[in-house]
Design a protein around this motif. Sequence first.
Motif, PDB file in Angstrom:
ATOM      1  N   ILE A  42      35.453  62.499 -31.982  1.00  0.00           N
ATOM      2  CA  ILE A  42      36.031  63.023 -30.744  1.00  0.00           C
ATOM      3  C   ILE A  42      37.487  62.563 -30.661  1.00  0.00           C
ATOM      4  O   ILE A  42      37.787  61.396 -30.919  1.00  0.00           O
ATOM      5  CB  ILE A  42      35.215  62.607 -29.511  1.00  0.00           C
ATOM      6  CG1 ILE A  42      35.712  63.332 -28.286  1.00  0.00           C
ATOM      7  CG2 ILE A  42      35.177  61.114 -29.332  1.00  0.00           C
ATOM      8  CD1 ILE A  42      34.689  63.545 -27.232  1.00  0.00           C
ATOM      9  N   CYS A  56      35.566  67.974 -30.304  1.00  0.00           N
ATOM     10  CA  CYS A  56      34.367  67.245 -30.691  1.00  0.00           C
ATOM     11  C   CYS A  56      33.794  67.902 -31.949  1.00  0.00           C
ATOM     12  O   CYS A  56      33.568  69.113 -31.967  1.00  0.00           O
ATOM     13  CB  CYS A  56      33.332  67.261 -29.567  1.00  0.00           C
ATOM     14  SG  CYS A  56      31.848  66.320 -29.955  1.00  0.00           S
ATOM     15  N   ILE A  81      31.611  67.885 -25.703  1.00  0.00           N
ATOM     16  CA  ILE A  81      30.378  67.312 -26.241  1.00  0.00           C
ATOM     17  C   ILE A  81      29.211  68.261 -26.012  1.00  0.00           C
ATOM     18  O   ILE A  81      28.447  68.558 -26.936  1.00  0.00           O
ATOM     19  CB  ILE A  81      30.105  65.929 -25.610  1.00  0.00           C
ATOM     20  CG1 ILE A  81      31.170  64.929 -26.055  1.00  0.00           C
ATOM     21  CG2 ILE A  81      28.704  65.432 -25.959  1.00  0.00           C
ATOM     22  CD1 ILE A  81      31.189  63.646 -25.253  1.00  0.00           C
TER      23      ILE A  81
END
Length: 114
Positions: A42, A56, A81
Amino acid sequence: MSVKVTGDTLALDKKIRHAIERQADLIRERIPQQNVEMSAKIAEEFDPLNGHRIRCEVVAAFADRQQVIVREARKTADEAIASAFRGLNAKLKRLRIRAQMPAPAANALRAIGS
């Protein structure tokens, strides 16, 4: 098993690490029969069209030497995410369907690039 989280200073944030680990655990619960190693990267990036974004990248590596990679970029870390793990879920479903097909049908699908 834990997920390896790398990246810039965002990878040090406990909230972000916890969100990634929670998503990885959900994936592992869905496929308990598979031995899967997961890693996530990330990081912040600058996109000239969209401005600052969070990217991500999730990699799932299986014992049979298959690897699934998903990359997503969104405005916030939580969105990036969630989007990356949704994409990983979709790819894993497709792989499971192909794994259950008879060999000639699966080979035909691979040949046409589907």
